[in-house]
Design a protein around this motif. Structure first.
Motif, PDB file in Angstrom:
ATOM      1  N   ALA A 121      -6.440  11.606  -1.869  1.00  0.00           N
ATOM      2  CA  ALA A 121      -7.298  12.777  -1.990  1.00  0.00           C
ATOM      3  C   ALA A 121      -7.534  13.411  -0.627  1.00  0.00           C
ATOM      4  N   ARG A 122      -7.585  12.619   0.413  1.00  0.00           N
ATOM      5  CA  ARG A 122      -7.796  13.133   1.763  1.00  0.00           C
ATOM      6  C   ARG A 122      -6.505  13.683   2.359  1.00  0.00           C
ATOM      7  N   GLY A 123      -5.381  13.456   1.702  1.00  0.00           N
ATOM      8  CA  GLY A 123      -4.122  13.970   2.190  1.00  0.00           C
ATOM      9  C   GLY A 123      -3.409  12.986   3.105  1.00  0.00           C
ATOM     10  N   ARG A 124      -3.910  11.806   3.255  1.00  0.00           N
ATOM     11  CA  ARG A 124      -3.254  10.799   4.092  1.00  0.00           C
ATOM     12  C   ARG A 124      -2.338   9.942   3.248  1.00  0.00           C
ATOM     13  N   ARG A 125      -1.377   9.367   3.939  1.00  0.00           N
ATOM     14  CA  ARG A 125      -0.500   8.430   3.260  1.00  0.00           C
ATOM     15  C   ARG A 125      -1.222   7.099   3.114  1.00  0.00           C
ATOM     16  N   PHE A 126      -0.993   6.422   2.015  1.00  0.00           N
ATOM     17  CA  PHE A 126      -1.651   5.130   1.752  1.00  0.00           C
ATOM     18  C   PHE A 126      -1.142   4.083   2.732  1.00  0.00           C
ATOM     19  N   ARG A 127      -2.074   3.430   3.424  1.00  0.00           N
ATOM     20  CA  ARG A 127      -1.713   2.349   4.343  1.00  0.00           C
ATOM     21  C   ARG A 127      -1.647   1.041   3.579  1.00  0.00           C
ATOM     22  N   PHE A 128      -0.735   0.209   4.001  1.00  0.00           N
ATOM     23  CA  PHE A 128      -0.572  -1.093   3.356  1.00  0.00           C
ATOM     24  C   PHE A 128      -1.650  -2.037   3.871  1.00  0.00           C
ATOM     25  N   HIS A 129      -2.362  -2.688   2.990  1.00  0.00           N
ATOM     26  CA  HIS A 129      -3.458  -3.594   3.363  1.00  0.00           C
ATOM     27  C   HIS A 129      -2.993  -5.037   3.192  1.00  0.00           C
ATOM     28  N   TRP A 130      -2.774  -5.721   4.319  1.00  0.00           N
ATOM     29  CA  TRP A 130      -2.324  -7.117   4.288  1.00  0.00           C
ATOM     30  C   TRP A 130      -3.342  -8.047   3.644  1.00  0.00           C
ATOM     31  N   PRO A 131      -4.639  -7.882   3.916  1.00  0.00           N
ATOM     32  CA  PRO A 131      -5.590  -8.782   3.237  1.00  0.00           C
ATOM     33  C   PRO A 131      -5.549  -8.653   1.715  1.00  0.00           C
ATOM     34  N   LEU A 132      -5.316  -7.434   1.245  1.00  0.00           N
ATOM     35  CA  LEU A 132      -5.216  -7.221  -0.201  1.00  0.00           C
ATOM     36  C   LEU A 132      -3.987  -7.926  -0.766  1.00  0.00           C
ATOM     37  N   LEU A 133      -2.881  -7.870  -0.024  1.00  0.00           N
ATOM     38  CA  LEU A 133      -1.668  -8.562  -0.455  1.00  0.00           C
ATOM     39  C   LEU A 133      -1.883 -10.078  -0.472  1.00  0.00           C
ATOM     40  N   ALA A 134      -2.543 -10.590   0.544  1.00  0.00           N
ATOM     41  CA  ALA A 134      -2.800 -12.027   0.605  1.00  0.00           C
ATOM     42  C   ALA A 134      -3.700 -12.471  -0.542  1.00  0.00           C
ATOM     43  N   ALA A 135      -4.723 -11.696  -0.838  1.00  0.00           N
ATOM     44  CA  ALA A 135      -5.635 -12.048  -1.931  1.00  0.00           C
ATOM     45  C   ALA A 135      -4.910 -11.990  -3.279  1.00  0.00           C
ATOM     46  N   THR A 136      -4.026 -11.002  -3.442  1.00  0.00           N
ATOM     47  CA  THR A 136      -3.270 -10.890  -4.690  1.00  0.00           C
ATOM     48  C   THR A 136      -2.318 -12.068  -4.846  1.00  0.00           C
ATOM     49  N   ALA A 137      -1.650 -12.442  -3.748  1.00  0.00           N
ATOM     50  CA  ALA A 137      -0.730 -13.585  -3.806  1.00  0.00           C
ATOM     51  C   ALA A 137      -1.482 -14.862  -4.130  1.00  0.00           C
ATOM     52  N   LEU A 138      -2.668 -15.012  -3.560  1.00  0.00           N
ATOM     53  CA  LEU A 138      -3.473 -16.204  -3.834  1.00  0.00           C
ATOM     54  C   LEU A 138      -3.905 -16.239  -5.294  1.00  0.00           C
ATOM     55  N   ALA A 139      -4.294 -15.092  -5.825  1.00  0.00           N
ATOM     56  CA  ALA A 139      -4.716 -15.043  -7.229  1.00  0.00           C
ATOM     57  C   ALA A 139      -3.544 -15.330  -8.163  1.00  0.00           C
TER      58      ALA A 139
END
Length: 94
Positions: free
Chosen positions: A15-33
């Protein structure tokens, strides 16, 4: 809940016009789940441990105190005699 947070973050960035940044903590939490969905046992080598027909070695019992012999009550011996029994022998060449 973590996926929802990631989706909200992506929507806000878009919405702000920026490209989505990849969030490593989110990836780690998803992998753990998702690691909870993996089977706990995987067969690496050998027979299946859950198979009742599998041959296994017999379990043996060895007592840890088997060579023990009680020394009480012991009859006291004269101290000089006991001392001479354990003293080193004198050298014969002198």
């Amino acid at each position: 809940m973590l996926t929802l947070t990631g989706a909200k973050s992506a929507a806000a960035s878009a919405a702000r016009g920026r490209r989505f940044r990849f969030h490593w903590p989110l990836l780690a939490a998803t992998a753990l789940a998702l690691s909870g969905c993996v089977p706990a046992t995987t067969q690496v080598a050998g027979a299946d441990p859950a198979d009742p027909a599998t041959k296994v070695a017999r379990a043996g019992y060895h007592s840890t105190i088997a060579p023990y012999t009680s020394l009480r009550p012991a009859t006291p011996a004269p101290w000089r005699e006991r001392n001479e029994n354990v003293a080193p022998q004198p050298k014969q060449d002198r």
